[in-house]
Design an enzyme around this catalytic site. Structure first.
Site, mmCIF file in Angstrom:
data_model
loop_
_atom_site.group_PDB
_atom_site.id
_atom_site.type_symbol
_atom_site.label_atom_id
_atom_site.label_comp_id
_atom_site.label_asym_id
_atom_site.label_seq_id
_atom_site.Cartn_x
_atom_site.Cartn_y
_atom_site.Cartn_z
ATOM 1 N N ASP A 20 -77.122 -0.159 -97.521
ATOM 2 C CA ASP A 20 -78.284 0.713 -97.342
ATOM 3 C C ASP A 20 -78.321 1.677 -98.516
ATOM 4 O O ASP A 20 -77.713 2.744 -98.466
ATOM 5 C CB ASP A 20 -78.181 1.474 -96.019
ATOM 6 C CG ASP A 20 -79.326 2.448 -95.817
ATOM 7 O OD1 ASP A 20 -80.456 2.132 -96.230
ATOM 8 O OD2 ASP A 20 -79.091 3.543 -95.250
ATOM 9 N N GLU A 84 -81.364 -3.463 -98.003
ATOM 10 C CA GLU A 84 -82.704 -3.030 -97.625
ATOM 11 C C GLU A 84 -83.601 -2.994 -98.851
ATOM 12 O O GLU A 84 -83.185 -2.567 -99.927
ATOM 13 C CB GLU A 84 -82.673 -1.648 -96.969
ATOM 14 C CG GLU A 84 -82.496 -1.682 -95.475
ATOM 15 C CD GLU A 84 -82.957 -0.397 -94.801
ATOM 16 O OE1 GLU A 84 -83.410 0.533 -95.510
ATOM 17 O OE2 GLU A 84 -82.860 -0.322 -93.574
ATOM 18 N N ASP A 157 -76.065 6.339 -92.185
ATOM 19 C CA ASP A 157 -76.223 5.467 -93.353
ATOM 20 C C ASP A 157 -75.328 4.236 -93.222
ATOM 21 O O ASP A 157 -75.719 3.121 -93.576
ATOM 22 C CB ASP A 157 -75.870 6.226 -94.637
ATOM 23 C CG ASP A 157 -76.565 7.569 -94.728
ATOM 24 O OD1 ASP A 157 -77.706 7.623 -95.209
ATOM 25 O OD2 ASP A 157 -75.958 8.564 -94.282
#
Length: 217
Positions: A20, A84, A157
């Site tokens: 991420d 992502e 996160d």
């Protein structure tokens, strides 16, 4: 600090590094394995560049993230990296910064010949939580449940990174179920060349100053 579980080997398992990337905050990461039925967490954490390094220059931050990715890829040898995609609703400056961080993640994977798969935040949330607008708390709880973890993954996160890995494993499970072909393998880069034909030595990112795979919560 980062959490780690030992692995008994990769026979019959698919191992994924989920990432991420962050423009300013910590970059989350998580390693997940699956035998096609159950998933288990091997390692997770969130890496935040120190204030001193941030003051040096933006390139120092990118160098540290790249070194971290290389260290994770070398230590855990994942079969794939899931990351992502850039959220298009971000303002231009933040989107560009996020793209830079994401770029060094992709570079580390290319240097080690690891296939990369990209998923939008909505795809990840829909896959893991069943709802494309799930909030961070909902995602943390779903990740904990799906991985049968003893505690809720922190920070968020790191939970997001584990969710990205789970999203790819679900997509891979569907691909195999319907007999879709394997994605093409990416050749490793050769030393001394451009990113389109290069591959530095494996210890390139572990030179002096590279971050350890340890993080604080």
């Amino acid at each position: 600090m980062a959490a780690t579980h030992s692995s008994s080997g990769k026979n019959g398992f698919i191992r994924v590094l989920g990432v991420d990337p962050a423009a300013a905050g910590p970059t989350g990461y998580g390693i997940v394995e699956s035998d096609g039925r159950r998933c288990r967490m091997l390692h997770y954490g969130a890496f935040k560049v120190s204030a001193r390094r941030q003051k040096e220059c933006s390139e120092a931050t990118l160098q540290d993230v790249h070194a971290l990715m290389c260290a994770l890829l070398d230590q855990f040898s994942p079969d794939a990296l899931a990351v992502e995609s850039v959220f298009t609703a971000l303002n231009m400056r933040t989107a560009l910064r996020l793209a830079e961080v994401r770029g060094v993640v992709l570079l580390a994977a290319a240097q080690r010949g690891v296939a990369v798969h990209s998923y939008s935040p909505r795809e990840v949330k829909a896959s893991v939580a069943g709802y494309g607008q799930a909030d961070k708390k909902q995602m943390q709880l779903m990740v904990r449940a799906l991985l049968a973890m003893d505690e809720t993954p922190e920070p968020s996160d790191a939970a997001d990174a584990l969710a990205v890995a789970l999203c790819h494993l679900q997509a891979e499970r569907a691909r195999r179920r319907f007999g879709l072909p394997d994605p093409p393998l990416r050749p490793k880069l050769r030393a001394g060349s451009s990113p389109h034909s290069a591959a530095p030595a494996r210890n390139h990112a572990t030179r002096s100053g590279a971050p350890r795979i340890v993080t604080t919560r």
